[in-house]
Design an enzyme around this catalytic site. Structure first.
Site, PDB file in Angstrom:
ATOM      1  N   LYS A   1       1.556  76.366  56.314  1.00 35.54           N
ATOM      2  CA  LYS A   1       2.746  77.300  56.245  1.00 35.54           C
ATOM      3  C   LYS A   1       3.991  76.322  56.721  1.00 35.54           C
ATOM      4  CE  LYS A   1       4.353  76.636  60.430  1.00 35.54           C
ATOM      5  NZ  LYS A   1       4.713  76.352  61.295  1.00 35.54           N
TER       6      LYS A   1
ATOM      7  N   ASP B   1       1.574  81.606  65.542  1.00 39.10           N
ATOM      8  CA  ASP B   1       1.579  81.570  63.900  1.00 39.10           C
ATOM      9  C   ASP B   1       0.446  81.950  62.935  1.00 39.10           C
ATOM     10  OD1 ASP B   1       4.649  80.389  63.865  1.00 39.10           O
ATOM     11  OD2 ASP B   1       3.258  78.621  63.739  1.00 39.10           O
TER      12      ASP B   1
HETATM   13  C1  LIG Z   1       6.756  76.704  65.931  1.00 43.10           C
HETATM   14  C2  LIG Z   1       5.986  77.271  65.021  1.00 43.10           C
HETATM   15  O1  LIG Z   1       4.685  76.759  65.016  1.00 43.10           O
HETATM   16  C3  LIG Z   1       6.665  77.638  64.289  1.00 43.10           C
HETATM   17  O2  LIG Z   1       6.029  78.097  64.016  1.00 43.10           O
HETATM   18  C4  LIG Z   1       6.265  78.723  66.433  1.00 43.10           C
HETATM   19  O3  LIG Z   1       6.750  79.301  67.028  1.00 43.10           O
HETATM   20  C5  LIG Z   1       4.808  78.174  67.202  1.00 43.10           C
HETATM   21  O4  LIG Z   1       3.526  79.062  67.120  1.00 43.10           O
HETATM   22  P1  LIG Z   1       2.111  78.698  67.553  1.00 43.10           P
HETATM   23  O5  LIG Z   1       1.981  76.871  67.283  1.00 43.10           O
HETATM   24  O6  LIG Z   1       1.064  79.224  66.922  1.00 43.10           O
HETATM   25  O7  LIG Z   1       2.022  78.542  69.114  1.00 43.10           O
HETATM   26  P2  LIG Z   1       1.516  79.274  70.301  1.00 43.10           P
HETATM   27  O8  LIG Z   1       0.346  78.786  70.620  1.00 43.10           O
HETATM   28  O9  LIG Z   1       1.542  80.696  70.048  1.00 43.10           O
HETATM   29  O10 LIG Z   1       2.256  78.648  71.812  1.00 43.10           O
HETATM   30  C6  LIG Z   1       1.823  77.300  72.174  1.00 43.10           C
HETATM   31  C7  LIG Z   1       3.185  77.325  72.993  1.00 43.10           C
HETATM   32  O11 LIG Z   1       4.805  76.750  72.661  1.00 43.10           O
HETATM   33  C8  LIG Z   1       5.667  77.647  73.043  1.00 43.10           C
HETATM   34  N1  LIG Z   1       5.872  78.995  72.165  1.00 43.10           N
HETATM   35  C9  LIG Z   1       5.570  79.660  71.375  1.00 43.10           C
HETATM   36  C10 LIG Z   1       6.006  79.889  70.600  1.00 43.10           C
HETATM   37  C11 LIG Z   1       7.002  81.265  70.948  1.00 43.10           C
HETATM   38  N2  LIG Z   1       7.673  81.532  69.817  1.00 43.10           N
HETATM   39  N3  LIG Z   1       7.780  80.800  71.902  1.00 43.10           N
HETATM   40  C12 LIG Z   1       7.434  79.667  72.561  1.00 43.10           C
HETATM   41  O12 LIG Z   1       7.832  79.180  73.702  1.00 43.10           O
HETATM   42  C13 LIG Z   1       4.749  78.206  74.254  1.00 43.10           C
HETATM   43  O13 LIG Z   1       5.662  77.083  75.659  1.00 43.10           O
HETATM   44  C14 LIG Z   1       3.750  78.651  73.963  1.00 43.10           C
HETATM   45  O14 LIG Z   1       2.900  78.355  74.742  1.00 43.10           O
HETATM   46  N1  LIG Z   2      -9.651  74.678  63.395  1.00 45.25           N
HETATM   47  C1  LIG Z   2      -8.022  73.571  64.033  1.00 45.25           C
HETATM   48  N2  LIG Z   2      -7.699  72.788  63.165  1.00 45.25           N
HETATM   49  C2  LIG Z   2      -6.818  72.389  63.245  1.00 45.25           C
HETATM   50  N3  LIG Z   2      -6.958  71.489  65.009  1.00 45.25           N
HETATM   51  C3  LIG Z   2      -6.857  72.275  65.508  1.00 45.25           C
HETATM   52  C4  LIG Z   2      -8.231  73.542  65.369  1.00 45.25           C
HETATM   53  N4  LIG Z   2      -8.324  74.316  66.455  1.00 45.25           N
HETATM   54  C5  LIG Z   2      -8.205  73.732  67.615  1.00 45.25           C
HETATM   55  N5  LIG Z   2      -7.454  72.033  66.424  1.00 45.25           N
HETATM   56  C6  LIG Z   2      -6.484  71.935  67.531  1.00 45.25           C
HETATM   57  O1  LIG Z   2      -5.315  72.105  67.784  1.00 45.25           O
HETATM   58  C7  LIG Z   2      -3.616  71.448  68.080  1.00 45.25           C
HETATM   59  C8  LIG Z   2      -2.474  71.617  67.405  1.00 45.25           C
HETATM   60  O2  LIG Z   2      -3.658  71.507  65.898  1.00 45.25           O
HETATM   61  P1  LIG Z   2      -2.177  72.746  64.668  1.00 45.25           P
HETATM   62  O3  LIG Z   2      -2.890  71.194  63.588  1.00 45.25           O
HETATM   63  O4  LIG Z   2      -3.017  73.770  64.270  1.00 45.25           O
HETATM   64  O5  LIG Z   2      -1.566  71.916  64.593  1.00 45.25           O
HETATM   65  P2  LIG Z   2       0.059  72.561  63.854  1.00 45.25           P
HETATM   66  O6  LIG Z   2       0.370  72.557  62.424  1.00 45.25           O
HETATM   67  O7  LIG Z   2       1.390  72.449  64.717  1.00 45.25           O
HETATM   68  O8  LIG Z   2       0.521  74.052  64.943  1.00 45.25           O
HETATM   69  P3  LIG Z   2       1.755  74.991  64.442  1.00 45.25           P
HETATM   70  O9  LIG Z   2       2.657  74.865  63.102  1.00 45.25           O
HETATM   71  O10 LIG Z   2       1.512  76.291  64.470  1.00 45.25           O
HETATM   72  O11 LIG Z   2       2.620  74.763  66.484  1.00 45.25           O
HETATM   73  C9  LIG Z   2      -4.292  69.941  68.010  1.00 45.25           C
HETATM   74  O12 LIG Z   2      -4.339  69.154  68.891  1.00 45.25           O
HETATM   75  C10 LIG Z   2      -5.844  70.714  67.503  1.00 45.25           C
HETATM   76  O13 LIG Z   2      -6.929  69.317  68.142  1.00 45.25           O
END
Ligand SMILES: C[C@](O)(CO)[C@H](O)COP(=O)(O)OP(=O)(O)OC[C@H]1O[C@@H](n2ccc(N)nc2=O)[C@H](O)[C@@H]1O
Ligand SMILES: Nc1ncnc2c1ncn2[C@@H]1O[C@H](COP(=O)(O)OP(=O)(O)OP(=O)(O)O)[C@@H](O)[C@H]1O
Length: 287
Positions: free
Chosen positions: A13, A139
């Site tokens: 995304k 997400d």
């Molecule tokens: C940055 C984005 O990826 C934009 O799409 C999302 O807002 C984050 O989504 P995500 O990675 O699925 O986040 P989560 O795994 O739910 O949360 C990770 C951490 O990010 C912070 N978090 C996340 C989402 C949100 N609306 N507020 C927050 O403050 C919180 O500290 C949480 O513990």
């Molecule tokens: N199936 C998976 N694919 C990728 N990373 C994973 C998976 N499962 C757990 N993880 C762990 O999750 C963490 C975040 O990875 P991810 O690629 O989802 O981050 P991101 O793209 O920043 O996500 P978001 O945009 O939702 O914040 C990494 O530290 C990774 O080790």
């Protein structure tokens, strides 16, 4: 014995706009985002196992394969909630860069909920899958249905909107790891001078105006990540200089994406970025 196998695609995304309204009492932040998907995807293969266990494998050596994997967590959640006694082998063909701001793990979790719903013939409606997904990450609900949506709440309240006009998306990920929790933790809303508008971005999309979409792009989390990691700022500046029409950081970063309408510009921008950044992708918007 024939083992039943099914497949799911888990696309990445991008956030076309992301605004943070305030911090909530539960520690999450109230957001307004418009998200869409791009044609860069992991591929998941699900095979039935004779034993009641969840087994994850992947060609990627850099992700956890145990209960830390979001696909494992999704499988465990659906098994527990629907009292499924069957086992599954999930093979993850990773293509989306990890910890990039592209929701790779979240999309794998969503694909697992969709895939196991089919494999185990559970007939769970999408809305219920989204509620389950919200337990795994903010997400994940969006990644269940994909498309283009306005996301509010902590990202789990979704209103579908039309897809933006088709274009090229160039993604570049600098070699740094950014923690989403850290970025939200450092965010200060009083420091934000210009908030992007979800309403205006939605209008630009409804008008199918590529120029307006580019004009409405904005992500307040850039204020944190670009200061912490100047290489993300440099990447943004390089993409603008190379001629991308609209350039923004996705999510909490560090991936920067550029929207490009003319195919003739894509190779030049791609090659220009590849000169100093190893992870660059040129893909289409998923419409
Ligand atoms: C940055 C984005 O990826 C934009 O799409 C999302 O807002 C984050 O989504 P995500 O990675 O699925 O986040 P989560 O795994 O739910 O949360 C990770 C951490 O990010 C912070 N978090 C996340 C989402 C949100 N609306 N507020 C927050 O403050 C919180 O500290 C949480 O513990
Ligand atoms: N199936 C998976 N694919 C990728 N990373 C994973 C998976 N499962 C757990 N993880 C762990 O999750 C963490 C975040 O990875 P991810 O690629 O989802 O981050 P991101 O793209 O920043 O996500 P978001 O945009 O939702 O914040 C990494 O530290 C990774 O080790």
């Amino acid at each position: 014995m024939n083992v039943l196998k099914i497949y799911e695609k888990a696309p990445a995304k991008i956030n076309l706009m992301l605004d943070v309204l305030h911090k909530r009492n539960d520690g999450f932040h109230e957001v307004e985002m418009i998200m869409t998907m791009v044609d860069l995807a992991d591929r998941l293969e699900f095979s039935e196992l004779p034993r009641d266990t969840i087994f994850i494998s992947s060609q990627a050596g850099y992700i956890p394969l145990d209960e830390k994997n979001l696909a494992f967590q999704a499988a465990r959640l659906i098994k527990e909630r629907y009292d499924v006694r069957s086992g599954v082998h999930i093979h993850l063909d990773k293509k989306i860069p990890v910890a990039a701001g592209l929701a790779g793990g979240s999309s794998d979790a969503a694909a697992t909920l969709r895939g196991l719903n089919r494999l185990w013939r559970l007939n769970i409606p999408d809305q219920e899958l989204q509620e389950l997904g919200a337990e795994l990450g903010s997400d994940v609900p969006f990644c269940i249905t994909g498309g283009t949506a306005l996301a509010t709440g902590r990202g789990e309240k979704l209103t579908p909107i039309p897809n933006p006009p088709q274009c090229w998306v160039i993604l570049a990920k600098p070699p740094i790891n950014v923690s989403t929790a850290d970025v939200y933790g450092r965010f200060r809303s009083d420091k934000i001078v210009r908030h992007p508008s979800a309403a205006k971005m939605e209008e630009a999309i409804r008008n199918q105006s590529f120029a307006e979409v580019c004009g409405q792009m904005g992500n307040v989390l850039e204020d944190v990540t670009l200061k912490l990691y100047p290489e993300v700022l440099h990447l943004k500046e390089a993409m603008i200089k190379l001629g991308a029409d609209g350039v923004l950081m996705s999510g909490s970063g560090p991936t920067v994406f550029g929207l490009v309408s003319k195919e003739s510009k894509v190779a030049r921008i791609y090659n220009g970025l590849r000169g100093f950044c190893k992870e660059v992708y040129a893909v289409r918007m998923l419409t």
